[in-house]
Design an enzyme around this catalytic site. Structure first.
Site, PDB file in Angstrom:
ATOM      1  N   GLU A  62      61.116  65.855 -42.274  1.00 53.69           N
ATOM      2  CA  GLU A  62      60.251  65.780 -41.100  1.00 53.69           C
ATOM      3  C   GLU A  62      61.134  65.504 -39.893  1.00 53.69           C
ATOM      4  O   GLU A  62      62.274  65.042 -40.036  1.00 53.69           O
ATOM      5  CB  GLU A  62      59.259  64.618 -41.257  1.00 53.69           C
ATOM      6  CG  GLU A  62      58.261  64.794 -42.387  1.00 53.69           C
ATOM      7  CD  GLU A  62      57.274  65.913 -42.120  1.00 53.69           C
ATOM      8  OE1 GLU A  62      56.607  65.898 -41.091  1.00 53.69           O
ATOM      9  OE2 GLU A  62      57.193  66.830 -42.953  1.00 53.69           O
ATOM     10  N   LYS A 112      49.731  62.533 -48.251  1.00 48.41           N
ATOM     11  CA  LYS A 112      49.230  63.591 -49.135  1.00 48.41           C
ATOM     12  C   LYS A 112      48.413  62.999 -50.286  1.00 48.41           C
ATOM     13  O   LYS A 112      47.383  63.549 -50.686  1.00 48.41           O
ATOM     14  CB  LYS A 112      50.409  64.418 -49.659  1.00 48.41           C
ATOM     15  CG  LYS A 112      51.117  65.171 -48.519  1.00 48.41           C
ATOM     16  CD  LYS A 112      52.480  65.685 -48.939  1.00 48.41           C
ATOM     17  CE  LYS A 112      53.157  66.461 -47.820  1.00 48.41           C
ATOM     18  NZ  LYS A 112      54.577  66.736 -48.089  1.00 48.41           N
ATOM     19  N   GLY A 116      57.796  74.659 -45.808  1.00 51.89           N
ATOM     20  CA  GLY A 116      58.405  75.905 -45.324  1.00 51.89           C
ATOM     21  C   GLY A 116      57.397  76.823 -44.665  1.00 51.89           C
ATOM     22  O   GLY A 116      56.192  76.742 -44.914  1.00 51.89           O
TER      23      GLY A 116
HETATM   24  N1  HSE Z   1      58.725  66.814 -45.050  1.00 53.82           N
HETATM   25  C1  HSE Z   1      57.788  67.357 -45.973  1.00 53.82           C
HETATM   26  C2  HSE Z   1      58.465  67.412 -47.320  1.00 53.82           C
HETATM   27  C3  HSE Z   1      57.363  68.734 -45.522  1.00 53.82           C
HETATM   28  O1  HSE Z   1      59.681  67.148 -47.385  1.00 53.82           O
HETATM   29  O2  HSE Z   1      57.828  67.670 -48.313  1.00 53.82           O
HETATM   30  C4  HSE Z   1      56.115  69.229 -46.127  1.00 53.82           C
HETATM   31  O3  HSE Z   1      54.998  68.416 -45.917  1.00 53.82           O
END
Ligand code: HSE
Length: 434
Positions: free
Chosen positions: A192, A207, A304
């Protein structure tokens, strides 16, 4: 709706927004064949139009003013791909109030303000969908909401953050230390903008809050989830784990018990033979156990441009079916129903097996003092390893694996052990997943 055409506006032409535009332009015929609708990318707003995205936007209205999309009566679906809390929250609220369906990948926003936004959506007879917010291209939300709708979810657990999985894979396979592995993940662009959210476990917790809410039909705010990140894990712990036939993964875990649900994100030791141990680099994987289906596993790219855009377009197609309905008909309840109020079980009441790594002075009685405290709290040791010291200060690593113990007892025992003057502050406590 004229000519069965769906008009779409994208707010935010970053990595994900660009992917959505690319699919809508390049897969137009495929999407039409599959759904009998024409998807018209009508407008895009972004503040930066100098960047080359390798897209032909000659037929698309491009603006720097998102309100032109939000106020356009022809737009049926708004895609929010700017991320963050504001102005994303205000834009989504306005779109819903203007009776437009909204699709977003914004996990942080859904995990914190989701309930507020669902209410606005309901009041205005529109939907807010967010398949891309969890597991990138993996259709996990549709999996839970549709494919597995007949099930009560007993457990959902897995790898929900690609950056930390990449770091842990590099540490495990190449013996890198944490800092070097993080630099490599950042170079590859998985992290991020602020990698703290990844390495602290916050991104995985966002999540998990979303999956847990869907699984329990209750809104579970992410702030209530127990979270530990991976910053305390050293090369030494990786090699100890290997010597026990284990590996370390950052797991997000949801479990349903008779008296509530347990949600947590923390680095976890799992057997090298567990399927999750083979999920490497930036990939994500989620195990779902339903009371009728049994065990299922969802696996794929968790981030991605292309995978995330693939998930967003699946929501666009899903929502577009509404637009085929006659006046007065409603394709209801596609969005999640969060009408229950499930109890969250505090982490102190959970039982786990533990991995404990201490750095202790190499002198007589150390081990018996430590095991004495564990025994005092009813914690039984299952294995123990001590290495010879190579450090100048003569501290040695000691690793203990325990049988199942209550978190509360472990916490109390640790507080007591860390008071010993022969134990250094840099200890590590991990949970073992079985
Ligand atoms: N930074 C997050 C990851 C991106 O590494 O999974 C996807 O949500």
């Amino acid at each position: 709706m004229e000519n069965r055409q769906v008009n779409i506006g994208i707010i935010g032409l970053g990595t994900v927004g660009t992917g959505v535009a690319r699919i809508l332009l390049e897969q137009k015929e495929l999407l039409k064949t599959r759904s009998s609708l024409t998807y018209n990318l009508k407008s895009i707003s972004d503040l930066d139009w100098n960047r080359d995205r390798n897209l032909d936007l000659s037929q698309v209205y491009c603006t720097t003013n998102a309100h032109e999309i939000l106020d356009d009566p022809d737009i049926n679906i708004v895609v929010e791909t700017i991320g963050g809390y504001e102005p994303a929250f205000s834009f989504i609220s306005k779109a819903l109030k203007n009776r437009k369906h909204v699709v977003t990948a914004n996990k942080a926003l859904i995990a914190t303000k989701g309930m507020e936004l669902y209410k606005i959506a309901q009041e205005n007879d529109v939907d807010l969908l967010f398949e891309a917010s969890v597991g990138g291209g993996i259709p996990i939300i549709k999996g839970l909401r549709e494919g597995l709708v007949a099930n009560r979810f007993e457990s959902i657990y897995g790898i929900l953050n690609g950056t930390t999985n990449y770091i842990l894979t590099k540490m495990h396979r190449e013996g890198l230390d944490f800092a070097d592995a993080l630099k490599e993940a950042q170079r590859k662009g998985f992290a991020e903008a602020n990698p703290t959210l990844d390495i602290s476990g916050g991104d995985a917790a966002h999540k998990l809050a979303i999956l847990g809410s869907i699984a329990s039909n209750s809104f579970i705010p992410f702030e209530k989830i127990y979270v530990e990140g991976i910053t305390g894990i050293t090369k030494l712990d990786m090699s100890f784990a290997q010597s026990f036939g284990l590996t370390i993964k950052l797991l997000a875990i949801y479990r349903r018990y008779e008296d509530g649900v347990d949600l947590r994100v923390h680095p976890t030791l799992i057997s090298n033979t567990h399927l999750l141990a083979a999920v490497s680099n930036e990939l994500n994987a989620i195990f779902v156990k339903g009371d009728f289906v049994g065990n299922t596993m969802f696996y794929g790219p968790g981030a991605g441009e292309r995978p995330t855009a693939s998930a967003i377009v699946s929501d666009i197609v899903d929502l577009s079916r509404d637009l085929l309905l006659k006046e007065g008909e409603k394709y209801s309840n596609r969005a999640i129903s969060l009408t229950q109020n499930v109890r969250l079980i505090p982490i102190e009441d959970i039982q786990s097996r533990f991995y404990l790594r201490f750095m202790t002075a190499d002198k007589p009685g150390v081990l018996s003092m430590i095991s004495g405290v564990l025994a005092e709290y009813g914690i039984s040791i299952s294995s123990m390893v001590q290495l010879e010291s190579h450090e100048k200060d003569n501290y040695v690593p000691i690793v203990l694996l325990t049988h199942e113990a209550l978190e509360r007892s472990m916490e109390q025992a640790l507080q007591k052990i860390l008071k010993f003057d022969f134990v250094r502050e840099d200890y590590l406590r991990l949970r073992i997943f079985e």
